[in-house]
Structure formats: structure tokens, C-alpha cells
Design an enzyme around this catalytic site. Sequence first.
Site, PDB file in Angstrom:
ATOM      1  N   GLY A  71       0.837  -1.194   0.000  1.00 52.29           N
ATOM      2  CA  GLY A  71       0.000   0.000   0.000  1.00 52.29           C
ATOM      3  C   GLY A  71       0.868   1.239   0.000  1.00 52.29           C
ATOM      4  N   GLN A 125       2.914  10.004   1.168  1.00 54.23           N
ATOM      5  CA  GLN A 125       4.209   9.323   1.214  1.00 54.23           C
ATOM      6  C   GLN A 125       5.090   9.641   0.014  1.00 54.23           C
ATOM      7  OE1 GLN A 125       2.275   5.299   2.136  1.00 54.23           O
ATOM      8  NE2 GLN A 125       4.183   5.214   3.304  1.00 54.23           N
ATOM      9  N   HIS A 154      -4.731   1.488   7.510  1.00 53.16           N
ATOM     10  CA  HIS A 154      -3.347   1.987   7.590  1.00 53.16           C
ATOM     11  C   HIS A 154      -3.120   3.094   6.549  1.00 53.16           C
ATOM     12  CE1 HIS A 154       1.167   1.425   8.027  1.00 53.16           C
ATOM     13  NE2 HIS A 154       1.048   2.147   6.917  1.00 53.16           N
ATOM     14  N   GLU A 155      -3.506   2.802   5.299  1.00 54.87           N
ATOM     15  CA  GLU A 155      -3.294   3.800   4.245  1.00 54.87           C
ATOM     16  C   GLU A 155      -4.153   5.029   4.485  1.00 54.87           C
ATOM     17  OE1 GLU A 155      -0.776   3.460   2.519  1.00 54.87           O
ATOM     18  OE2 GLU A 155      -0.523   1.366   3.098  1.00 54.87           O
ATOM     19  N   CYS A 162       5.614   0.120   7.613  1.00 53.05           N
ATOM     20  CA  CYS A 162       5.244   1.245   6.748  1.00 53.05           C
ATOM     21  C   CYS A 162       6.468   1.659   5.953  1.00 53.05           C
ATOM     22  CB  CYS A 162       4.756   2.405   7.613  1.00 53.05           C
ATOM     23  SG  CYS A 162       4.310   3.872   6.664  1.00 53.05           S
ATOM     24  N   LEU A 163       6.286   1.925   4.664  1.00 55.00           N
ATOM     25  CA  LEU A 163       7.417   2.304   3.816  1.00 55.00           C
ATOM     26  C   LEU A 163       8.039   3.632   4.270  1.00 55.00           C
ATOM     27  CD1 LEU A 163       6.074   1.318   0.282  1.00 55.00           C
ATOM     28  CD2 LEU A 163       7.603   0.019   1.775  1.00 55.00           C
ATOM     29  N   HIS A 194      -2.774   7.628   6.735  1.00 56.59           N
ATOM     30  CA  HIS A 194      -1.818   8.555   6.110  1.00 56.59           C
ATOM     31  C   HIS A 194      -2.534   9.806   5.613  1.00 56.59           C
ATOM     32  CE1 HIS A 194       1.978   6.418   6.172  1.00 56.59           C
ATOM     33  NE2 HIS A 194       1.427   5.321   5.699  1.00 56.59           N
TER      34      HIS A 194
HETATM   35 NI    NI Z   1       2.309   3.405   5.772  1.00 57.49          NI
END
Ligand code: NI
Length: 186
Positions: free
Chosen positions: A46, A51, A142-143, A100-101, A146
Site C-alpha cells: 500500500g 508518502q 493503515h493507508e 510502513c514504507l 496517512h
Molecule cells: Ni504506511
Amino acid sequence: MILPIYIYGQPVLRKVAQDIDAENYPNLKGLIENMYETMYHADGVGLAAPQIGLPERIFVVDLSPMASEEHPEFADFKKVFINAHITERNGDLELVEEGCLSIPGIHEKVPREGEVIIAYLDEELQPREERYSGFMARVIQHEYDHLDGILFTDRISPLRKRMVKNKLANMEKGKVACDYKIRTVR
Ligand code: NI
């Protein structure tokens, strides 16, 4: 095009993202393509627009790499959510490990509701409202966080927060190692 992923400490990750004017957004298809490419390059499932530095209510998910005999439904779960708004959250909180990236190297258990209803525009800009449960609901939450400037480390227990405090402080100073393209504050 692979874009750099913004890392913990970047102010854009703390902004509340805004809806876009999807009909008139310049090269929306190109942006979505770049988001998928950036996500795949970093082995993520995701990625949300903040991000990559854009405070806009868009995120992509693709669970196909996680498809299995147990979860065949992941195989075609590849979607973009534009102007996403969760309208309902139901069910008991479940505790499952996430990463998370934007926060490389940290994995922690995060409590989340088991079911969500989310309203959004799909890639054809058609309005949809859908119900998701289980792992899909988790990835979506989660996304979606953001888009509201929330990171999974905000939701972990006070004890675990203390455990990751130093790592996060280092990230904020640009001290972070990972094998995909990133953008730190300094
Ligand atoms: Ni994330």
C-alpha cells in the site's frame, strides 16, 4: 517513474490531506501509475499520496503478492482509492503487526477495527462505497490514516512507543538505511 518515499519526520506525513478535483486533475492516471511503480519497487502492499509528498486523499493497494490458498481473494485486490472517506468502522479491535514504507525497519502490533465502510472514487472516477473486513480492512485503515496525518507508530502501546523512540528520533534526523529511494528531512 519511481518516486522517492518520504520518511518519518517529513511534515507532509502529518498533514490532513485534501480531496482532489478528480475530473480536472492534471495527469491523474500518470500519478496513479507512479504510485504503483514506487510501491512495487519498495515491496509494499500500500502507498498513500502523502508518502510521495502530496497532501491529497489518494492511496493505492495491491495485495496480490500476499495471495495464498488461505487468501485467494487477495489475488485481484488491486485498487486505487481517490477522495477516500471511511464512513463506518465496526468490530472489536484486533492486534496485528504492521510496517510502513515511510518508517523503515520498525514493525509493531497495531490495534484496528475488524471492518470498515469506505466511500471513494475508483480509477474511472466512479463513486463507490464498499465494506471490507479482516486484513483488507487493516491495510485500508493503515493507508487511510496517512490521509489524516496519522502514522501506525501513533497507535502502538506506550511501552512500545518508548521502545521505538530512539529509532524514530534518528529517522527524523535523516539517519535511516533502506534499499529504496527515500527523502528524509535532512
Ligand atoms: Ni504506511
